[in-house]
Write a protein that holds these residues in place. Structure first.
Motif, PDB file in Angstrom:
ATOM      1  N   ALA B  70      30.530  39.599  34.571  1.00  0.00           N
ATOM      2  CA  ALA B  70      31.018  39.804  33.192  1.00  0.00           C
ATOM      3  C   ALA B  70      29.961  39.169  32.205  1.00  0.00           C
ATOM      4  O   ALA B  70      30.028  39.388  31.045  1.00  0.00           O
ATOM      5  CB  ALA B  70      32.415  38.976  33.277  1.00  0.00           C
ATOM      6  N   MET B  71      29.169  38.080  32.389  1.00  0.00           N
ATOM      7  CA  MET B  71      28.009  37.490  31.701  1.00  0.00           C
ATOM      8  C   MET B  71      27.083  38.564  31.631  1.00  0.00           C
ATOM      9  O   MET B  71      26.279  38.184  30.732  1.00  0.00           O
ATOM     10  CB  MET B  71      27.812  36.094  32.060  1.00  0.00           C
ATOM     11  CG  MET B  71      28.878  35.061  31.816  1.00  0.00           C
ATOM     12  SD  MET B  71      28.376  33.532  32.598  1.00  0.00           S
ATOM     13  CE  MET B  71      27.446  33.032  31.486  1.00  0.00           C
ATOM     14  N   GLY B  72      26.969  39.415  32.203  1.00  0.00           N
ATOM     15  CA  GLY B  72      25.812  40.412  32.198  1.00  0.00           C
ATOM     16  C   GLY B  72      24.436  39.731  32.863  1.00  0.00           C
ATOM     17  O   GLY B  72      23.339  40.178  32.450  1.00  0.00           O
ATOM     18  N   LEU B  73      24.699  38.824  33.796  1.00  0.00           N
ATOM     19  CA  LEU B  73      23.383  38.220  34.301  1.00  0.00           C
ATOM     20  C   LEU B  73      23.040  38.890  35.739  1.00  0.00           C
ATOM     21  O   LEU B  73      24.129  39.079  36.401  1.00  0.00           O
ATOM     22  CB  LEU B  73      23.640  36.739  34.428  1.00  0.00           C
ATOM     23  CG  LEU B  73      24.318  35.928  33.296  1.00  0.00           C
ATOM     24  CD1 LEU B  73      24.317  34.245  33.875  1.00  0.00           C
ATOM     25  CD2 LEU B  73      22.961  35.848  32.232  1.00  0.00           C
TER      26      LEU B  73
END
Lengths: 86, 214
Positions: B70-73
């Motif tokens: 979800a954090m795009g990591l």
């Protein structure tokens, strides 16, 4: 590179974390508030779950904000705000 | 004292976001040993009873993968074997990959937050508490070394100057590192003062019994 996906992912992050923390994940509602300069995310949970997303001394809420800001930075925003509404 | 995020990324292989080991039970049970006597954190250590994985390690891994996605990591999450000194119920997780530095954050702030939340998620009232320890790109290991080295330096200074040295407020985890580093250090005792977020470690020089009345 701003785009519609960027704020969706912030909403998604708060949703994922809040759902994992509470007793009633089906009552978690997360929304991006329109019209602010910085992304502002509103989190609403079941009344009996509010304490779980805030935590002792607000530590849980503070931790969610730290992750939210990291994600916002990653997505190109300067910072993001989290409001817990009842 | 604040060792910054530094750029030694552990082998960032193909960076698949959700690479989970399937042998969760094996890995977590790895630390259980009949003659693992005095673990420093004796609170959680129940001797002789072999530890049984209850699925919470997998739950923690799933939570982390969901959050990082979800954090795009772009990171890889792995369940690690416990240290010998860890209570067997502890869960150690290592995050690596291109975005591990982002997960660490300023002074490890983001890493501390995600660890706090993961502990909240898998520990509910009515179950025995299991600590989750999350490291990213070896940050915590490096920081613990730096902290232990600094503790010894300040321990020597406390003895030389005969003065009490007080640290900045630190997390329970960091305070523990200082206490352990100075546990066998001659001429000083350590204790923590204050409450909650402002609790600090003090290094207190003590007179050796030999020259007590010197």
């Amino acid at each position: 590179m701003p785009g519609p996906a960027k704020n969706e992912s912030l909403v998604g992050l708060v949703e994922v974390v809040a759902r994992a923390l509470v007793d009633h994940p089906d009552q978690v509602h997360v929304e991006r508030v329109k019209g602010d300069k910085h992304p502002r995310i509103e989190l609403q949970v079941a009344p009996e779950d509010i304490g779980k997303v805030i935590g002792k001394d607000g530590r849980t809420a503070q931790s969610i904000r730290v992750l939210l800001n990291a994600a916002a930075t990653k997505a190109g925003a300067v910072r993001a705000f989290l409001d817990i509404v009842d | 004292m604040s060792s910054n995020v530094d750029e030694t990324l552990a082998g960032a292989d193909d960076g698949a976001a959700a690479d989970k080991p399937t042998d969760a039970a094996d890995a977590a049970a790895g630390g259980v040993d009949e003659h693992a006597e005095e673990a420093p954190r004796a609170l959680a250590a129940l001797p002789s009873e072999p530890f049984v994985e209850d699925g919470r390690a997998d739950k923690a891994l799933d939570f982390l993968v969901d959050v990082l996605t979800a954090m795009g990591l772009d990171c890889t999450v792995d369940l690690m074997e416990n240290d010998e000194t860890d209570p067997p119920g502890d869960i150690r997780i290592e995050v690596s990959g291109d975005d591990a530095d982002t997960l660490i954050g300023k002074k490890g702030q983001t890493l501390a937050s995600i660890q706090f939340l993961a502990n909240r998620v898998i520990n509910r009232p009515s179950m025995p508490r299991r600590h989750i320890l999350i490291d990213a790109a070896g940050y915590r290991a490096r920081r613990e070394n730096a902290l232990a080295t600094m503790a010894c330096r300040l321990g020597k200074q406390a003895v030389d100057e005969g003065k009490i040295i007080t640290f900045e407020p630190m997390s329970a985890q960091d305070r523990r590192v200082v206490h352990l580093a100075l546990a066998k250090f001659p001429g000083v005792v350590t204790k923590s003062e204050g409450k909650g977020a402002t609790r600090r470690v003090q290094i207190i020089p003590v007179r050796e019994t030999a020259d007590a009345e010197g």
